[in-house]
Design a protein around this motif. Structure first.
Motif, PDB file in Angstrom:
ATOM      1  N   THR A   1       0.908  -1.192  -0.116  1.00 33.77           N
ATOM      2  CA  THR A   1       0.120  -0.048  -0.088  1.00 33.77           C
ATOM      3  C   THR A   1       0.853   1.274  -0.006  1.00 33.77           C
ATOM      4  O   THR A   1       0.573   2.361  -0.726  1.00 33.77           O
TER       5      THR A   1
ATOM      6  N   LEU B   1      -2.062  -6.131  -5.015  1.00 37.07           N
ATOM      7  CA  LEU B   1      -2.705  -4.648  -4.651  1.00 37.07           C
ATOM      8  C   LEU B   1      -3.204  -4.428  -6.237  1.00 37.07           C
ATOM      9  O   LEU B   1      -2.288  -4.225  -6.968  1.00 37.07           O
ATOM     10  N   HIS B   2      -4.478  -3.943  -6.233  1.00 35.08           N
ATOM     11  CA  HIS B   2      -4.846  -3.884  -7.607  1.00 35.08           C
ATOM     12  C   HIS B   2      -5.198  -2.326  -7.765  1.00 35.08           C
ATOM     13  O   HIS B   2      -5.866  -1.643  -6.940  1.00 35.08           O
ATOM     14  N   TYR B   3      -5.032  -1.910  -9.170  1.00 35.06           N
ATOM     15  CA  TYR B   3      -5.221  -0.531  -9.582  1.00 35.06           C
ATOM     16  C   TYR B   3      -5.933  -0.650 -11.059  1.00 35.06           C
ATOM     17  O   TYR B   3      -5.118   0.165 -11.772  1.00 35.06           O
TER      18      TYR B   3
ATOM     19  N   ASP C   1     -11.154  -5.542  -3.337  1.00 37.89           N
ATOM     20  CA  ASP C   1     -11.393  -4.175  -3.148  1.00 37.89           C
ATOM     21  C   ASP C   1     -10.650  -3.374  -4.448  1.00 37.89           C
ATOM     22  O   ASP C   1      -9.719  -2.832  -4.447  1.00 37.89           O
TER      23      ASP C   1
ATOM     24  N   TRP D   1      -9.922  -1.016  -7.367  1.00 44.27           N
ATOM     25  CA  TRP D   1      -9.585   0.440  -7.298  1.00 44.27           C
ATOM     26  C   TRP D   1      -9.233   1.292  -8.655  1.00 44.27           C
ATOM     27  O   TRP D   1      -8.952   0.633  -9.620  1.00 44.27           O
TER      28      TRP D   1
ATOM     29  N   PRO E   1      -6.512   1.910  -1.530  1.00 53.43           N
ATOM     30  CA  PRO E   1      -6.967   0.487  -1.607  1.00 53.43           C
ATOM     31  C   PRO E   1      -6.324  -0.492  -0.642  1.00 53.43           C
ATOM     32  O   PRO E   1      -5.388  -0.154  -0.132  1.00 53.43           O
TER      33      PRO E   1
END
Length: 376
Positions: free
Chosen positions: A213, A249-251, A272, A274, A287
């Motif tokens: 993050t 971690l998704h963007y 989650d 993002w 996120p």
């Protein structure tokens, strides 16, 4: 007997230079015209058709070899002249016009070949510079980074530039092996500049920050600071910090796939989702990363949308990566180069041999532990 000598001389001329690059087709044209002229008999003069030889040479070989082909074609016409009785013709205006036309076509063909060679050299220079820029920007890793094996295929749809807006990076950091895959909106130099900002920020933050993050927040801040308003980059951050699992971690990027040893494919959808990098100011909060199981025989498949949006040349359907990757990758966790080659080859077959968008295929898997040396 004279015909045999003429044909033998033509064959000798052809064989003497047939091995030269690009000479086969124009020499074949000379041979075909000559043999056709002989077969047609003395009442038919087909020699003027020899003009096709230098024209063909202009698109297959160098300008010097084009002149050589033109000279061979002229020599062939001279050898055929006695057989056809051309030397007995008193209409020198006709003969002069024929050979003048042949000369003009030959010189023009040599000029076309020279222009083509010049363009090819310029294209090669541009390609070489672009390839160097791509390597400097992406810094392709080896087949192993830390405790993670990997294989990658990067293909740019911008053929002349050999570089586009798709990006990836895999780093061995104090926090474990960290990876990033992304896709910049748009193409061209602006997309390359944005990719440079994203990769530069990630390479710094991946070593400094604890937790994906915080890494992503650093990258987001750099994008908002250095990239124009409205531009964005989809991204997926990955971290291997322990055995048996992987942090994600998704963007706004394509969801990763996990392929088990038996070929079972699981889509790792983010709990989650993002917005892409560069649009963080439009939403509140940050996120959350999530953890997914990943054992030593599993393969993590990451890609950009150029893969899943590649259309079939037959029916226009998108490439069904999730449906096909299991059979292509199963059991190859320790041989990822073969796995990525199989997936990429299948993608090309689906797309009819060419891709309309930039493509990154990145396969990751925990490396098998190095066996300890035997004790004495």
């Amino acid at each position: 007997m004279r015909n045999a000598r003429i044909v033998g001389a033509l064959r000798s001329l052809e064989e003497s230079v047939l091995s030269r690059q690009g000479m086969g087709l124009p020499l074949l044209a000379i041979a075909v015209v000559s043999v056709t002229d002989l077969a047609a008999g003395r009442d038919h003069y087909i020699g003027p058709g020899m003009v096709v030889a230098p024209a063909l040479a202009s698109i297959t070989t160098t300008w010097l070899r084009t002149l050589l082909v033109a000279a061979l074609g002229l020599a062939s016409q001279v050898l055929l002249a006695p057989y056809n009785g051309v030397v007995e013709i008193h209409d020198w205006v006709l003969l002069t016009g024929q050979f003048t036309t042949y000369l003009v076509v030959s010189l023009f063909s040599a000029y076309i070949a020279w222009r083509r060679e010049t363009g090819q050299r310029a294209f090669s220079a541009i390609t070489s510079v672009a390839e160097a820029a791509q390597r400097a920007l992406l810094r392709p890793p080896g087949d192993r980074v830390g405790d993670v094996r990997l294989a990658v295929r990067y293909v740019s749809a911008a053929d002349a530039a050999q570089i586009g807006g798709d990006l990836y990076s895999v780093l061995d950091t104090p926090h474990g092996v960290r990876a990033l895959i992304g896709d910049v909106r748009g193409k061209g130099l602006d997309a390359v500049q944005t990719a440079a900002v994203v990769l530069g920020a990630f390479r710094e933050a991946a070593y400094d920050e604890g937790g994906l993050t915080r890494v992503a927040q650093r990258v987001e801040a750099s994008v908002q600071r250095h990239v124009g308003t409205g531009e964005f980059t989809t991204a997926l951050f990955v971290e291997f910090d322990g055995p048996g699992s992987v942090d994600l971690l998704h963007y706004g990027h394509v969801a990763p796939l996990r392929v088990a040893a038996d070929g079972t494919v699981t889509t790792l959808d983010p709990p989650d989702p993002w917005v892409p990098l560069g649009l963080g100011a439009l939403v509140k909060g940050v996120p959350a990363a999530w953890q997914a199981p990943l054992c030593g025989t599993d393969v993590l498949v990451l890609c950009t949308d150029g893969v899943i949006e590649a259309r079939s040349a037959q029916d226009g359907s998108f490439y069904p990566l999730a449906d096909r990757v299991g059979a292509l990758v199963a059991g190859l966790a320790q041989n990822l180069e073969t796995a990525v080659e199989r997936v990429y080859a299948d993608l090309l077959r689906h797309a009819g041999g060419s891709l309309g968008d930039d493509v990154v295929l990145l396969l990751l898997a925990p490396a098998a532990p190095t066996p300890l040396p035997p004790t004495a």
